[in-house]
Design a protein around this motif. Structure first.
Motif, PDB file in Angstrom:
ATOM      1  N   GLU B 190       0.831  -1.203   0.000  1.00 31.96           N
ATOM      2  CA  GLU B 190       0.000   0.000   0.000  1.00 31.96           C
ATOM      3  C   GLU B 190       0.862   1.248   0.000  1.00 31.96           C
ATOM      4  OE1 GLU B 190      -2.726  -0.165   3.241  1.00 31.96           O
ATOM      5  OE2 GLU B 190      -3.806  -1.837   2.346  1.00 31.96           O
ATOM      6  N   ARG B 191       1.949   1.159   0.762  1.00 30.24           N
ATOM      7  CA  ARG B 191       2.826   2.314   0.886  1.00 30.24           C
ATOM      8  C   ARG B 191       3.430   2.667  -0.476  1.00 30.24           C
ATOM      9  NH1 ARG B 191       7.920   2.324   4.988  1.00 30.24           N
ATOM     10  NH2 ARG B 191       8.594   0.662   3.629  1.00 30.24           N
ATOM     11  N   LYS B 194       0.705   4.010  -2.819  1.00 30.12           N
ATOM     12  CA  LYS B 194       0.370   5.399  -2.472  1.00 30.12           C
ATOM     13  C   LYS B 194       1.459   6.332  -2.966  1.00 30.12           C
ATOM     14  CE  LYS B 194      -1.994   8.479   0.103  1.00 30.12           C
ATOM     15  NZ  LYS B 194      -1.143   9.209   1.004  1.00 30.12           N
ATOM     16  N   PHE B 195       2.700   5.908  -2.772  1.00 39.03           N
ATOM     17  CA  PHE B 195       3.823   6.720  -3.243  1.00 39.03           C
ATOM     18  C   PHE B 195       3.705   6.967  -4.737  1.00 39.03           C
ATOM     19  CE2 PHE B 195       7.931   7.414  -5.094  1.00 39.03           C
ATOM     20  CZ  PHE B 195       8.571   8.246  -4.205  1.00 39.03           C
ATOM     21  N   ASP B 198       0.826   9.326  -5.543  1.00 34.29           N
ATOM     22  CA  ASP B 198       1.137  10.686  -5.112  1.00 34.29           C
ATOM     23  C   ASP B 198       2.195  11.311  -6.021  1.00 34.29           C
ATOM     24  OD1 ASP B 198      -0.649  11.021  -3.112  1.00 34.29           O
ATOM     25  OD2 ASP B 198       0.668  10.344  -1.511  1.00 34.29           O
ATOM     26  N   ILE B 201       0.561  12.417  -9.170  1.00 34.92           N
ATOM     27  CA  ILE B 201      -0.159  13.671  -8.955  1.00 34.92           C
ATOM     28  C   ILE B 201       0.832  14.833  -8.942  1.00 34.92           C
ATOM     29  CG2 ILE B 201      -1.382  15.010  -7.193  1.00 34.92           C
ATOM     30  CD1 ILE B 201      -3.355  13.207  -8.210  1.00 34.92           C
ATOM     31  N   LYS B 202       1.918  14.649  -8.223  1.00 31.89           N
ATOM     32  CA  LYS B 202       2.894  15.725  -8.079  1.00 31.89           C
ATOM     33  C   LYS B 202       3.483  16.102  -9.435  1.00 31.89           C
ATOM     34  CE  LYS B 202       7.264  16.767  -5.859  1.00 31.89           C
ATOM     35  NZ  LYS B 202       8.404  16.232  -5.126  1.00 31.89           N
ATOM     36  N   ILE B 231      -5.687   1.398  -3.371  1.00 34.82           N
ATOM     37  CA  ILE B 231      -5.200   2.780  -3.311  1.00 34.82           C
ATOM     38  C   ILE B 231      -5.701   3.574  -4.519  1.00 34.82           C
ATOM     39  CG2 ILE B 231      -3.103   4.197  -3.405  1.00 34.82           C
ATOM     40  CD1 ILE B 231      -3.417   2.974  -0.694  1.00 34.82           C
ATOM     41  N   LYS B 233      -8.418   3.698  -5.833  1.00 35.40           N
ATOM     42  CA  LYS B 233      -9.758   4.258  -5.617  1.00 35.40           C
ATOM     43  C   LYS B 233      -9.703   5.665  -5.051  1.00 35.40           C
ATOM     44  CE  LYS B 233     -11.874  -0.189  -4.890  1.00 35.40           C
ATOM     45  NZ  LYS B 233     -11.941  -1.179  -3.811  1.00 35.40           N
ATOM     46  N   LEU B 234      -8.593   6.000  -4.399  1.00 39.00           N
ATOM     47  CA  LEU B 234      -8.451   7.346  -3.844  1.00 39.00           C
ATOM     48  C   LEU B 234      -8.063   8.354  -4.927  1.00 39.00           C
ATOM     49  CD1 LEU B 234      -6.510   6.546  -0.564  1.00 39.00           C
ATOM     50  CD2 LEU B 234      -8.841   7.373  -0.721  1.00 39.00           C
ATOM     51  N   TYR B 235      -7.795   7.868  -6.116  1.00 38.55           N
ATOM     52  CA  TYR B 235      -7.336   8.769  -7.174  1.00 38.55           C
ATOM     53  C   TYR B 235      -8.257   8.642  -8.391  1.00 38.55           C
ATOM     54  CZ  TYR B 235      -3.239   8.900  -4.218  1.00 38.55           C
ATOM     55  OH  TYR B 235      -2.407   9.061  -3.153  1.00 38.55           O
ATOM     56  N   PRO B 236      -9.483   9.132  -8.273  1.00 39.06           N
ATOM     57  CA  PRO B 236     -10.449   8.933  -9.361  1.00 39.06           C
ATOM     58  C   PRO B 236     -10.043   9.642 -10.650  1.00 39.06           C
ATOM     59  CG  PRO B 236     -11.313  10.421  -7.694  1.00 39.06           C
ATOM     60  CD  PRO B 236     -10.058   9.862  -7.145  1.00 39.06           C
ATOM     61  N   ARG B 237      -9.140  10.599 -10.564  1.00 44.47           N
ATOM     62  CA  ARG B 237      -8.783  11.328 -11.787  1.00 44.47           C
ATOM     63  C   ARG B 237      -7.519  10.793 -12.439  1.00 44.47           C
ATOM     64  NH1 ARG B 237     -10.879  17.441 -10.362  1.00 44.47           N
ATOM     65  NH2 ARG B 237     -12.961  16.716  -9.848  1.00 44.47           N
ATOM     66  N   ALA B 293      10.516   8.120   4.147  1.00 43.54           N
ATOM     67  CA  ALA B 293       9.649   9.225   4.578  1.00 43.54           C
ATOM     68  C   ALA B 293      10.475  10.488   4.795  1.00 43.54           C
ATOM     69  CB  ALA B 293       8.896   8.854   5.840  1.00 43.54           C
TER      70      ALA B 293
END
Lengths: 403, 378
Positions: B190-191, B194-195, B198, B201-202, B231, B233-237, B293
């Motif tokens: 998951e980590r 997510k990375f 993210d 997105i960045k 994960i 699912k948290l990024y619908p776009r 992190a």
């Protein structure tokens, strides 16, 4: 190898004392974990209520990802100033900017914004406009708070000595229940011409926010918590809130607790505001009192508010005004949004950057007296921001090392 | 027993880092006036590991460029090597330095082909595990004037690098039968997912592709794939798609432009990284980075020590220079980062100075000097 490490370890007996036992498991997780956890880390590691599936933190290589909701009115310009300042000092924050179209009736943008906050954990927001007056469209700000279960709202009202006001040296923390009470949004017309609006107070939410207020007071070394209510009229609902806070107060014998009725409280605030320290109240009273206190000390443009849930934190200007009338005129006061961004940096544990901005803001207003017209100055918004950046420069030059 | 030793050792080391781990700050005045004395400016410390093979030559090139551009970064250099263990700095010193500075630039560490001592973890893996550098990012991008079969390749490959096949848990249960454990955990999957999202997105990317082999390893890779789906699912776009690793390899060599951000478990990532690097010009031109992190370690995308070129002054420093430009962007020195990237692009576009791997005859030093020359043009 092992022997050498063993000797290293035993040579530092203070290690075992420094690390609090409850934190040990967390800190041991990796060498890269900081010795002291930021509020963001603590919040992320200790979910209390409403078990949710935790997503991994958006914290990579020392940088945090943060959702930015610009909001309407003066929001976008103020966010621009914040980004300028962050860029200047090199704050390790990556903003994810989400635009919400105020004219669209559907909630798709808001839903997306909520999703981004869920995965980033932290948000900096302006006030979002809800243009639609239709009954089925709920306020987007309220929807955001409810969906993220941000039950506590904190506003730190501290006088700026440089701003000329009737009362000086006010220092009050307002803690407000943020998700229920009058904002339950349950209204109906039972018979024609009779409308009922429900105010919902629950024991669990009252307890959460009361505990939050006392923990907050304890952490910040405050002496007194005052519960504000109207239990003489609303004997059951506000009565429950009051009873709960009295019960929680017993667990904190070091902190004085008293209560006050809302109407009296307003009178006391404008007459003798110094008697208050931490104030705890339900939703609507919080809205009124926070605006009142802001009015006492210079208006909407100075103070910032923080919304906390078990997992998320949202930072915004304190009084939640959109400021549509003064948008684009370069006279909006940027201080509230900048203060919100400082709160955010502190929450994430970037204390160096937070202190730097806070000191520069204080100097700009209190010493240099460069202020926008709303607090008695003549400067434009950009002048104020430029003065703050100059002051940041000054502080940075005077320091040899930042470590 | 050796296993026990190792674990005890690790636990103790992690304890001892606590004292040194504290919040560092990345700060700088962006409009740093170069004429002012540097003592009043905030200079940033960065750990430097030259590594083996051509690493020291490439790192020297970076230092030369930094000196010429007057970049406010001070290096804390460590000789760190597995092939020369007697001279190598102790692991804990290096780890402490990186944990303190929060950033590091690292050459490639050579590793012996098989274990003589019974130690299964390589130095690279020890460093990663100690710092929890879980995410490796390789940005595979076609460079101007580098002749390749494919053009306009621009994808980001993100790899989990602390578990999976690299668990260093191998044993011979009966003579002639060796078992190697591949570990996949939900938390780490998951980590990394997510990375990856993210990061997409960045960087303003549109699509994330999860590369797996869940049709064969239904439980292990299945867990990885499920975590990615969860994960996503948290990024619908962002578009999310899955691809089996063998097919992904074929797609990479036939149509690499379809990839945007790729997220993979450990070993597949290693292979795909190298494969994709080969598409755009080889190990000498692809930059990468590893993130925990708190820290970021910048290193080449494809890890080859190129021992044949040691001392011959022919290695291509482009990858290392791009790494250093990424480092500068990471520590908020964006103007310097842009300046360096522009200079590298200009040298490559001009095409007069090329190292041997790009079909030229120039030396490492020539290339470095050309970059320095272009720095001053801006």
């Amino acid at each position: 190898m092992a022997a050498r490490l063993l000797s290293r370890f035993s040579a530092r007996p203070e290690l075992r004392i420094v690390v609090k036992p409850e934190l040990r498991g967390v800190v041991n997780f990796s060498a890269a974990a900081p010795a002291t956890l930021s509020d963001f880390d603590v919040q992320h590691k200790t979910p209390v209520v409403r078990k949710q599936h935790l997503v991994p933190k958006a914290h990579y290589g020392g940088r945090h990802a943060v959702t930015m909701l610009q909001g309407g009115g003066i929001g976008p310009e103020c966010m621009g100033y914040v980004r300028d300042i962050f860029k200047y000092i090199g704050a390790p924050i990556d903003f994810e900017i989400v635009h919400i179209d105020p004219n669209v009736d559907n909630d798709e943008d808001v839903k997306y914004a909520i999703t981004t906050i869920k995965r980033n954990g932290v948000c900096l927001k302006g006030n979002i406009e809800t243009k639609s007056e239709a009954a089925y469209v709920t306020s987007r700000n309220v929807a955001l708070r409810n969906e993220l279960d941000m039950y506590a709202y904190v506003m730190h009202c501290k006088s700026f000595p440089g701003v000329d006001t009737r009362h000086r040296d006010i220092d009050i923390h307002i803690v407000r229940q943020n998700t229920e009470g009058e904002y339950a949004m349950l209204e109906h017309e039972s018979v024609h011409g009779v409308i009922e609006s429900m105010k919902v107070v629950t024991a669990s939410n009252s307890e959460r926010v009361a505990r939050f207020a006392f923990e907050f007071a304890k952490k910040h070394g405050r002496k007194k918590v005052t519960t504000i209510h109207k239990a003489n009229i609303m004997k059951l609902s506000d009565g429950l809130f009051l009873e709960t806070s009295k019960r929680i107060a017993k667990e904190y014998p070091d902190i004085e607790h008293n209560d006050m009725i809302i109407d009296n409280c307003c009178m006391q605030l404008v007459a003798k505001p110094h008697q208050f320290d931490v104030m705890l109240m339900t939703n609507l009273y919080g809205s009124i009192v926070s605006n009142l206190v802001c009015g006492l000390m210079g208006g909407a443009g100075l103070h910032s508010g923080r919304n906390y849930g078990d997992h998320y934190a949202v930072f915004e200007p304190g009084t939640r005004n959109t400021g549509t009338a003064i948008a684009g005129k370069n006279i909006a006061n940027p201080i509230a949004m900048i203060n919100a961004s400082v709160d955010m940096l502190e929450h994430l544990g970037h204390h160096f950057h937070a202190d730097l901005i806070r000191k520069s803001v204080d100097k700009t207003i209190n010493v240099d007296k460069i202020m926008t017209p709303d607090i008695g100055g003549t400067a434009s918004s950009t002048d104020v921001v430029k003065a703050i950046i100059d002051n940041i420069d000054l502080y940075m030059k005077n320091k040899v090392s930042f470590h | 027993m050796s296993l026990l030793n190792r674990n005890v050792c690790r636990a103790l080391m992690q304890g001892s880092y606590l004292v040194h781990a504290h919040k560092g700050v990345h700060t700088t005045a962006v409009k740093a006036d170069k004429n002012q004395s540097s003592s009043t400016e905030g200079r940033i410390k960065c750990t430097l590991i030259p590594g083996d093979g051509v690493g020291p030559e490439l790192v020297y090139s970076v230092q030369e460029v930094f000196k010429a551009a007057n970049i406010p970064v001070d290096f804390e250099s460590f000789f760190f090597s597995e092939v020369n263990p007697t001279l190598s700095a102790p692991l804990e010193d290096v780890v402490n330095s990186i944990a303190r500075n929060k950033c590091c630039i690292k050459g490639i560490l050579a590793t012996p082909d098989f274990s003589h001592t019974g130690e299964l973890q390589t130095l690279n893996m020890k460093l990663r595990n100690a710092l929890d550098l879980y995410a490796n990012v390789v940005h595979v991008k076609s460079l101007p004037n580098v002749k390749c079969r494919h053009h306009d390749v621009d994808c980001i490959i993100i790899r989990e690098q602390t578990e999976g096949e690299y668990s260093a848990l191998e044993h011979e249960s009966v003579p002639g039968v060796v078992e190697c454990l591949k570990i996949i955990t939900a938390a780490k999957s998951e980590r990394i997912a997510k990375f990856a999202f993210d990061y997409a997105i960045k960087m303003g990317r549109k699509k994330v592709t999860s590369v797996h082999k869940a049709n064969i390893m239904k439980l292990g890779d299945g867990l990885f794939l499920r975590s990615c789906e969860e994960i996503s699912k948290l990024y619908p776009r962002l578009q999310f798609e899955k691809m089996i690793v063998d097919n992904a390899s074929m797609q990479f060599v036939s149509n690499p432009n379809q990839f945007d951000v790729v997220v993979t478990p450990n070993l597949y990532g290693n292979i795909v990284d190298n494969l994709a690097s080969g598409l755009v010009g080889g190990a000498g031109v692809v930059a990468g980075a590893s993130y925990s992190a708190e820290c970021a370690v910048f290193e080449q995308g494809a890890r080859h020590i190129f021992s044949g070129a040691v001392g011959k002054n022919i290695a291509n420093p482009t990858a290392m220079l791009l790494c250093s430009a990424n480092l500068l962007a990471h520590i908020n020195l964006h103007p310097y980062s842009k300046m360096l990237k522009n200079a590298i692009n200009k040298v490559l576009t001009d095409g007069k100075v090329r190292t041997k791997d790009l079909g030229g005859q120039s030396t490492t030093k020539d290339f470095t000097n050309a970059v320095i020359h272009c720095l001053h043009d801006h």
